[in-house]
Design an enzyme around this catalytic site. Structure first.
Site, PDB file in Angstrom:
ATOM      1  N   HIS A 105      -3.797   1.500   7.825  1.00 27.46           N
ATOM      2  CA  HIS A 105      -2.439   2.059   7.806  1.00 27.46           C
ATOM      3  C   HIS A 105      -2.351   3.210   6.792  1.00 27.46           C
ATOM      4  O   HIS A 105      -1.840   4.289   7.105  1.00 27.46           O
ATOM      5  CB  HIS A 105      -1.450   0.934   7.461  1.00 27.46           C
ATOM      6  N   GLU A 106      -2.866   2.959   5.591  1.00 30.04           N
ATOM      7  CA  GLU A 106      -2.789   4.001   4.551  1.00 30.04           C
ATOM      8  C   GLU A 106      -3.669   5.193   4.898  1.00 30.04           C
ATOM      9  O   GLU A 106      -3.292   6.347   4.671  1.00 30.04           O
ATOM     10  CB  GLU A 106      -3.183   3.433   3.184  1.00 30.04           C
ATOM     11  N   CYS A 149       6.602   0.063   6.589  1.00 32.84           N
ATOM     12  CA  CYS A 149       6.130   1.155   5.745  1.00 32.84           C
ATOM     13  C   CYS A 149       7.255   1.564   4.807  1.00 32.84           C
ATOM     14  O   CYS A 149       8.414   1.663   5.223  1.00 32.84           O
ATOM     15  CB  CYS A 149       5.732   2.329   6.632  1.00 32.84           C
ATOM     16  N   LEU A 150       6.913   1.816   3.561  1.00 33.50           N
ATOM     17  CA  LEU A 150       7.926   2.256   2.586  1.00 33.50           C
ATOM     18  C   LEU A 150       8.612   3.552   3.024  1.00 33.50           C
ATOM     19  O   LEU A 150       9.758   3.798   2.659  1.00 33.50           O
ATOM     20  CB  LEU A 150       7.276   2.464   1.214  1.00 33.50           C
ATOM     21  N   GLY A 180       0.843  -1.187   0.000  1.00 38.12           N
ATOM     22  CA  GLY A 180       0.000   0.000   0.000  1.00 38.12           C
ATOM     23  C   GLY A 180       0.873   1.230   0.000  1.00 38.12           C
ATOM     24  O   GLY A 180       2.028   1.190   0.434  1.00 38.12           O
ATOM     25  N   GLN A 209       3.142   9.999   0.881  1.00 39.19           N
ATOM     26  CA  GLN A 209       4.420   9.291   0.803  1.00 39.19           C
ATOM     27  C   GLN A 209       5.176   9.609  -0.477  1.00 39.19           C
ATOM     28  O   GLN A 209       6.367   9.305  -0.586  1.00 39.19           O
ATOM     29  CB  GLN A 209       4.199   7.776   0.894  1.00 39.19           C
ATOM     30  N   HIS A 213      -2.016   7.645   7.075  1.00 42.13           N
ATOM     31  CA  HIS A 213      -1.080   8.559   6.400  1.00 42.13           C
ATOM     32  C   HIS A 213      -1.758   9.867   6.002  1.00 42.13           C
ATOM     33  O   HIS A 213      -1.127  10.924   5.981  1.00 42.13           O
ATOM     34  CB  HIS A 213      -0.509   7.918   5.127  1.00 42.13           C
TER      35      HIS A 213
HETATM   36 ZN    ZN Z   1       2.967   3.521   5.403  1.00 47.10          ZN
END
Ligand code: ZN
Length: 160
Positions: free
Chosen positions: A133-134, A91-92, A47, A52, A137
């Site tokens: 999670h997304e 997380c990226l 995701g 991000q 953000h």
């Molecule tokens: Zn993340």
């Protein structure tokens, strides 16, 4: 389509609240396409949210490898959340770190797709976790804020 640079932990952009998309312009479509490229790059990530890649708009995409495939969310809203699950997250934007996070085990979410059509989705388990999670953000929240035991672990291979 193109890869976008990831915004990493420590950058204040990740702590801002994203604004709703008012109109689905070609820029938003390009953003969605580029976010997918960036998420799938080297198979990383299930995701990614627009902040991000430095865009403070309420947009994220997920693909947890289930039958849903890639799902795009514009102006998402979590309508219902129930149950509980605790598992590791990464997380990226937070390479090399992981921790245990509690999430609902079932959610109902609504959003717009890229054609501007509203849809509702019920999600369980990993998909519910990923969507929560997304969605965090978009409100400037990172998973490391939510460690159930307050501990953050280093993973063996840092991504960058
Ligand atoms: Zn993340």
């Amino acid at each position: 389509m193109a890869l976008r640079n990831l915004v990493l932990e420590g950058d204040p952009l990740l702590r801002k609240t994203s604004r709703p998309v008012e109109e689905i312009t070609p820029r938003i479509i390009k953003l969605l396409d580029d976010m997918a490229d960036t998420m799938y790059f080297e198979g990383r990530g299930i995701g990614i949210a627009a902040p991000q890649v430095g865009v403070l708009r309420r947009v994220f995409i997920v693909d947890v490898g289930d039958e849903h495939g890639l799902i795009e969310f514009i102006n998402p809203e979590i309508l219902e959340a129930s149950g509980s699950q605790i598992d590791n997250e990464g997380c990226l934007s937070v390479p090399g770190k992981t921790c245990e996070v509690e999430r609902p085990s079932h959610i109902k979410v609504k959003a717009l797709d890229r054609n501007g059509n509203e849809f509702e989705l019920e999600a369980d388990d990993l998909l519910a976790r990923c969507i929560c999670h997304e969605n965090d953000h978009l409100n400037g929240i990172l998973f490391i804020d939510k460690s159930v035991d307050g501990k953050i672990y280093k993973t063996e291979s840092s991504e960058d």
